[in-house]
Design a protein around this motif. Structure first.
Motif, PDB file in Angstrom:
ATOM      1  N   ALA A  62     -29.386   8.435  11.362  1.00 39.11           N
ATOM      2  CA  ALA A  62     -29.176   6.996  11.559  1.00 39.11           C
ATOM      3  C   ALA A  62     -28.944   6.299  10.219  1.00 39.11           C
ATOM      4  N   LEU A  63     -29.785   6.588   9.257  1.00 40.46           N
ATOM      5  CA  LEU A  63     -29.666   5.881   7.983  1.00 40.46           C
ATOM      6  C   LEU A  63     -28.518   6.436   7.149  1.00 40.46           C
ATOM      7  N   VAL A 100     -25.703   7.810   8.034  1.00 39.42           N
ATOM      8  CA  VAL A 100     -24.362   7.498   8.541  1.00 39.42           C
ATOM      9  C   VAL A 100     -24.192   6.004   8.754  1.00 39.42           C
ATOM     10  N   LEU A 101     -25.025   5.435   9.638  1.00 38.41           N
ATOM     11  CA  LEU A 101     -24.822   4.044  10.041  1.00 38.41           C
ATOM     12  C   LEU A 101     -25.084   3.039   8.934  1.00 38.41           C
ATOM     13  N   ALA A 102     -26.112   3.274   8.132  1.00 43.47           N
ATOM     14  CA  ALA A 102     -26.427   2.272   7.111  1.00 43.47           C
ATOM     15  C   ALA A 102     -25.339   2.222   6.048  1.00 43.47           C
ATOM     16  N   HIS A 103     -24.539   3.255   5.954  1.00 40.36           N
ATOM     17  CA  HIS A 103     -23.502   3.272   4.925  1.00 40.36           C
ATOM     18  C   HIS A 103     -22.104   3.165   5.507  1.00 40.36           C
ATOM     19  N   GLY A 104     -22.007   2.868   6.776  1.00 41.38           N
ATOM     20  CA  GLY A 104     -20.717   2.643   7.403  1.00 41.38           C
ATOM     21  C   GLY A 104     -19.818   3.856   7.391  1.00 41.38           C
TER      22      GLY A 104
END
Lengths: 159, 189
Positions: free
Chosen positions: A59-60, A62-66
């Protein structure tokens, strides 16, 4: 060191360890976690376990870094080197290792370093809590056994 | 047992926020779950890192198009700040959650309590309970040691008395030999 009477492997319900190749994508890993109802996957390089990846890592990472989940390989998000525990180790050793590395899960390995299971801090907590529960039952049983019948010849039921 | 520990500040996220914002906030605050609030600041749900993985990444849904409301668990399973430990544990058990946002009368989150915190609290209580037991055990051990020393002294004095009867010592000689004997016995321990 002799095998303790309660090796940690006995405290965990037998469950297959979910794994994923390091070259697989984060999206693949996510699907595997969803299907397997697990929060972590042991990452393999061929046959060798080399790391571990958790739902938080995905989650962090991939998603937190777009980033695009289909394009990020698991190997870039995993935690490594992999910290493992021999399946014959004791509960105390497991706890010590979790504490030492600040982690919540330990893959279990056999004599040859092959993956045989996974134990989490939750599993250990449940095992300890069950022991406490048995202790509380022991206290209750002791109370029950102490209650002498009124015809007891030593004290005539006066105590 | 009322849960009166000061609970930690809840980390919140708006229901309409994009998923990326939720992931960024989790990373920023080093938490795995956020309390989702509606336009009025009331708890509307909870979103965890697992939700992001299982409901967004695994479903191959375009994360850029999703809002927190699309993947959160709703309604939020909450507790009041004055509920006791038993109620909190029971709710976590029955509803299968590890965290409960604490909300005020308006449903606005004012704190959050986790299962880990409750377990730590219970463990410390148990540890406190064993303290009197340990102190008692130490006292018993010391008493046993003193009993053993007294026994040694008794035996030493008996030995002296026996010899006094057989040998013609003066009282002074007997006394000095008695002290030597005692010292020897105690020294051997």
């Amino acid at each position: 060191m002799s095998t303790p009477a309660d090796p940690v492997a006995k405290l965990v319900p037998a469950r297959p360890v979910e794994t994923v190749e390091g070259t697989a994508s984060a999206a693949d890993a996510a699907r595997r976690m969803a299907r397997g109802h697990v929060g972590s996957l042991v990452v393999l390089e061929g046959e060798r376990p080399v790391g571990i990846v958790t739902d938080r890592d995905l989650a962090l990472g991939v998603l937190a870094h777009g980033l695009c989940a289909e394009r990020v390989p698991v190997a870039e998000l995993m935690q490594s080197p992999l910290i493992t525990l021999p399946e014959s180790a004791s509960l105390e050793e497991a706890t010590r290792l979790l504490r030492k590395h600040g982690i919540l899960r330990l893959p279990l390995v056999d004599d040859e370093g092959r993956l045989v299971g996974l134990i989490s801090a939750d599993d250990l907590q449940i095992a300890l809590a069950l022991r406490l529960f048995t202790a509380s039952k022991a206290i209750r049983t002791e109370w029950q056994n102490e209650a002498l019948p009124p015809e007891c010849p030593s004290c005539f039921g006066k105590e | 047992m009322r849960w009166t520990k000061k609970s930690i500040e809840p980390v919140t996220i708006a229901a309409e926020a994009p998923l990326r914002a939720a992931a960024e906030r989790m990373e920023d605050k080093a938490v795995g779950s956020l309390v989702v609030v509606d336009g009025e600041g009331r708890a509307a749900g909870v979103v965890t890192d697992r939700d992001l993985v299982v409901r967004a990444l695994a479903e191959a849904r375009d994360a850029d198009e999703l809002r927190v409301a699309d993947v959160m668990s709703a309604p939020a399973i909450v507790a009041r700040p004055d509920e006791d430990v038993d109620a909190l544990l029971e709710r976590m058990w029955r509803r299968g959650v590890r965290r409960l946002p604490l909300v005020d009368d308006d449903g606005v989150p004012v704190g959050v309590v986790s299962l880990d915190e409750l377990v730590e609290h219970l463990v410390l209580e148990l540890s406190d309970l064993t303290r009197p037991l340990r102190a008692r055990q130490r006292r018993i051990a010391r008493r046993q040691e003193l009993d053993e020393l007294a026994q040694e002294a008794d035996q030493a004095l008996d030995a002296i008395y026996e010899r006094m009867r057989k040998v013609n010592w003066t009282a002074r000689e007997a006394f000095l030999r008695g002290i030597d004997e005692l010292r020897a016995r105690l020294g051997r321990r």
